[in-house]
Design an enzyme around this catalytic site. Structure first.
Site, PDB file in Angstrom:
ATOM      1  CB  THR A  47     -12.211   5.183  21.432  1.00  0.00           C
ATOM      2  OG1 THR A  47     -11.514   6.113  22.256  1.00  0.00           O
ATOM      3  CG2 THR A  47     -11.356   4.771  20.249  1.00  0.00           C
ATOM      4  CD  GLU A 114      -8.001   3.664  24.121  1.00  0.00           C
ATOM      5  OE1 GLU A 114      -7.584   3.595  22.952  1.00  0.00           O
ATOM      6  OE2 GLU A 114      -7.411   4.296  25.013  1.00  0.00           O
TER       7      GLU A 114
END
Length: 185
Positions: A47, A114
């Site tokens: 992420t 994220e």
């Protein structure tokens, strides 16, 4: 809170209307920062973490959960962590899935965004500039009893995002750069 087992049994393959409806699209941008390192290490899902000051446009208009849209990384960067330039394929507008919230499985204390860009990057891109357009909502944030069930739902989220973005009014967002080449800010 929704029962994880009940929710997981009824996942649709496509979410949202055929055309993005308010509050979408929501645009977010900022320099990618280090997160907890769990995405790639624990979940197999790297992420890009947006800075806290980039979250206001989405936290003021939505709730915690999983979202889909597009993201674009720039070769412009700040800070000492940058490891090199990304290639042409890495700089395209690409589909993404984003977790917005406190990630109850991990017990985070603060809200984070994220972004999982659905692309295999050759290197880390900490410090690079990231622009995101959020186009829809997939599901609420859930508290998992196992890492395996979380990983399974992440894979389902990716499929749902790709299916949902495959519609004409969503895919058109992939054809225009999200980052102005003259300046990231």
């Amino acid at each position: 809170m929704i029962s994880t087992a009940t929710f997981r049994a009824s996942r649709p393959p496509i979410v949202g209307p055929d055309v993005p409806k308010p509050p979408f699209p929501i645009r977010l941008q900022g320099y990618i920062q280090r997160g907890f390192g769990r995405g790639g290490r624990d979940l197999g899902c790297h992420t890009a973490n947006l800075p806290d000051d980039a979250l206001e446009p989405i936290t003021s208009a939505t709730e915690a959960g999983i979202y889909y849209g597009y993201a674009q990384v720039s070769n412009q960067h700040q800070g000492p962590e940058q490891k090199g330039s990304l290639g042409e394929e890495d700089l395209k507008v690409l589909p993404m899935v984003m977790s917005l919230g406190r990630n109850p499985y991990y017990g985070n204390k603060k809200t984070s965004a994220e972004v999982h860009i659905i692309h295999k990057y050759p290197t880390d891109f900490y410090g690079h500039y990231l622009a995101v357009v959020v186009l829809g909502y997939i599901r609420p944030e859930l508290d998992y009893t196992s890492r395996e069930s979380l990983i399974e739902d992440i894979q389902t989220d990716i499929k749902v995002a790709l299916n949902s973005l495959d519609r004409p009014e969503y895919s058109k967002y992939s054809h225009k750069p999200l980052i102005d080449s003259s300046s990231p800010e």
